[in-house]
Structures are given as structure tokens and as C-alpha cells.
Write a protein that holds these residues in place. Structure first.
Motif, PDB file in Angstrom:
ATOM      1  N   THR A   1      21.938  14.476   2.070  1.00 41.70           N
ATOM      2  CA  THR A   1      22.145  13.253   1.770  1.00 41.70           C
ATOM      3  C   THR A   1      23.643  13.005   2.352  1.00 41.70           C
ATOM      4  N   ARG A   2      24.538  13.777   2.018  1.00 38.39           N
ATOM      5  CA  ARG A   2      25.869  13.816   2.372  1.00 38.39           C
ATOM      6  C   ARG A   2      26.073  13.798   3.656  1.00 38.39           C
TER       7      ARG A   2
ATOM      8  N   ILE B   1      20.251   7.440  -4.861  1.00 41.26           N
ATOM      9  CA  ILE B   1      21.107   6.340  -4.867  1.00 41.26           C
ATOM     10  C   ILE B   1      22.453   6.814  -4.458  1.00 41.26           C
ATOM     11  N   VAL B   2      23.023   6.175  -3.433  1.00 44.09           N
ATOM     12  CA  VAL B   2      24.322   6.500  -3.144  1.00 44.09           C
ATOM     13  C   VAL B   2      25.194   5.295  -2.940  1.00 44.09           C
ATOM     14  N   ARG B   3      26.671   5.095  -3.686  1.00 43.37           N
ATOM     15  CA  ARG B   3      27.258   3.969  -3.710  1.00 43.37           C
ATOM     16  C   ARG B   3      28.376   4.228  -2.929  1.00 43.37           C
ATOM     17  N   GLY B   4      28.805   3.551  -1.979  1.00 45.74           N
ATOM     18  CA  GLY B   4      29.837   3.504  -1.032  1.00 45.74           C
ATOM     19  C   GLY B   4      30.720   2.435  -1.182  1.00 45.74           C
ATOM     20  N   ALA B   5      31.894   2.290  -0.415  1.00 46.38           N
ATOM     21  CA  ALA B   5      32.920   1.263  -0.757  1.00 46.38           C
ATOM     22  C   ALA B   5      32.533   0.055  -0.425  1.00 46.38           C
ATOM     23  N   ALA B   6      31.487  -0.406   0.528  1.00 48.71           N
ATOM     24  CA  ALA B   6      30.910  -1.530   0.822  1.00 48.71           C
ATOM     25  C   ALA B   6      29.459  -1.970   0.273  1.00 48.71           C
TER      26      ALA B   6
ATOM     27  N   VAL C   1      24.918   8.092  -7.252  1.00 54.94           N
ATOM     28  CA  VAL C   1      24.624   7.631  -8.582  1.00 54.94           C
ATOM     29  C   VAL C   1      23.514   8.103  -9.454  1.00 54.94           C
ATOM     30  N   SER C   2      22.500   8.393  -8.442  1.00 55.20           N
ATOM     31  CA  SER C   2      21.154   8.986  -9.265  1.00 55.20           C
ATOM     32  C   SER C   2      20.398   9.749  -8.265  1.00 55.20           C
ATOM     33  N   VAL C   3      19.722  10.831  -8.647  1.00 59.17           N
ATOM     34  CA  VAL C   3      18.659  11.600  -7.860  1.00 59.17           C
ATOM     35  C   VAL C   3      17.488  11.647  -8.775  1.00 59.17           C
ATOM     36  N   ARG C   4      16.377  11.125  -7.947  1.00 61.91           N
ATOM     37  CA  ARG C   4      15.060  11.314  -8.665  1.00 61.91           C
ATOM     38  C   ARG C   4      14.238  12.264  -7.661  1.00 61.91           C
ATOM     39  N   HIS C   5      13.487  13.041  -8.381  1.00 67.56           N
ATOM     40  CA  HIS C   5      12.603  14.089  -7.670  1.00 67.56           C
ATOM     41  C   HIS C   5      11.098  13.877  -8.214  1.00 67.56           C
ATOM     42  N   GLN C   6       9.890  14.255  -7.228  1.00 71.66           N
ATOM     43  CA  GLN C   6       8.756  14.125  -7.896  1.00 71.66           C
ATOM     44  C   GLN C   6       8.069  15.457  -6.880  1.00 71.66           C
TER      45      GLN C   6
ATOM     46  N   ARG D   1      23.232   2.354  -1.192  1.00 77.75           N
ATOM     47  CA  ARG D   1      21.980   2.630  -0.210  1.00 77.75           C
ATOM     48  C   ARG D   1      21.371   3.674  -1.054  1.00 77.75           C
ATOM     49  N   ALA D   2      19.890   3.487  -0.662  1.00 79.56           N
ATOM     50  CA  ALA D   2      18.889   4.825  -1.020  1.00 79.56           C
ATOM     51  C   ALA D   2      18.551   5.492   0.025  1.00 79.56           C
ATOM     52  N   VAL D   3      18.559   6.971  -0.113  1.00 76.04           N
ATOM     53  CA  VAL D   3      17.952   7.630   0.941  1.00 76.04           C
ATOM     54  C   VAL D   3      16.668   8.397   0.285  1.00 76.04           C
ATOM     55  N   ALA D   4      15.695   8.343   1.002  1.00 75.93           N
ATOM     56  CA  ALA D   4      14.434   8.984   0.778  1.00 75.93           C
ATOM     57  C   ALA D   4      13.891   9.953   1.387  1.00 75.93           C
TER      58      ALA D   4
END
Length: 145
Positions: free
Chosen positions: A45-46, A116-121, A99-104, A124-127
Motif C-alpha cells: 500500500t505504501r 484505509i490511509v489518511r494523507g494530508a489532503a 488508519v486500519s487494515v481489514r483482511h478476509q 483513501r481506501a486501497v483494496a
């Protein structure tokens, strides 16, 4: 010089070729034979967000992605680079907080994650969909929302 009958030799070769193709094709890997997927999800994700911001080359993520998500990421990175160029904004390393990571896990050797990733502006969600292939995780699907 002796010759072999054409029929049986071709059948044996065809079977050998199929066996070799099956043997050297990517092999599915069970969940128990794979490393923990959480660090992989976070690092990928990063990396994806750094590619989209222009701070990392997309080729650095090639070994973690299958062909389809890699091509989509290349396209999206090129569009982001053109947009930065048109606005005159330099590429910068993004500062994000996960912010959070969910796995299934819908099947053995498959993990679907949402980060779920929080940036300055914006947030976002990365699936991601990961599959165990040849003893390691590879992303077979990727979406940045």
C-alpha cells in the motif's frame, strides 16, 4: 540410422511438454506455507501510494504484482505524472498514516484486504487481493479509491 514410429513418439512428447508446462507454471501455495500477509499488505500500500505521488518507480513493485494490476498501476502513474507536470507540481514523497487494515480469506492461499490511509489532503481506501504463488504473496487485483 534407425527411425522411430512417428505416432507414439509424438504422443509421448506432447505429454512430456504438458507435464513440463504444468511443472514450471506458477504453483498455487497454501496459506500455511506463506509468510504473514499483514506486513506485505502495508508495504505494498505504501509503495503504490509512493508510485502515484511520483516518489517511487512503478518497476520497483513489479515483483509483487501480477500483470493486470501492474499495467493498471503503470497507466495510473503516467496519468498522475502528466497531471503533476501540467500543474507544475514536483513529485514529493507522500506522508500517509495507515488508519486500519481489514483482511478476509475467501479460500486457502487467498487474502482480500482493504487498507484505509489518511494523507494530508484526503483519506483513501486501497483494496487488494493477494494470492499465494510459488511460495510468496502476489497481488492479483489492486484498486485505489
Amino acid at each position: 540410422m534407425a527411425t522411430l514410429p512417428a505416432g507414439p513418439a509424438r504422443v509421448i512428447r506432447a505429454r512430456d511438454d504438458e507435464d513440463l508446462t504444468e511443472f514450471f507454471a506458477p504453483q498455487r501455495t497454501s496459506h500455511t506455507a506463506l509468510p504473514d500477509h499483514d506486513p506485505f499488505v502495508r508495504n505494498l500500500t505504501r509503495g503504490v501510494l509512493e508510485v502515484l505521488s511520483g516518489a517511487r518507480e512503478v518497476d520497483q513493485l513489479a515483483r509483487w504484482l501480477t500483470e493486470d494490476p501492474f499495467r493498471k498501476l503503470v497507466t495510473r502513474a503516467n496519468l498522475a505524472a502528466r497531471a503533476r507536470s501540467a500543474r507544475g507540481v514536483p513529485a514529493r514523497r507522500p506522508v500517509h498514516a495507515i488508519v486500519s487494515v481489514r483482511h478476509q480469506s475467501p479460500a486457502d492461499g487467498v487474502v482480500e484486504s482493504v487498507v484505509i490511509v489518511r494523507g494530508a489532503a484526503r483519506t483513501r481506501a486501497v483494496a487488494l487481493r493477494l494470492e499465494g504463488v510459488d511460495g510468496r504473496w502476489r497481488a492479483t487485483s489492486l484498486a485505489v479509491l
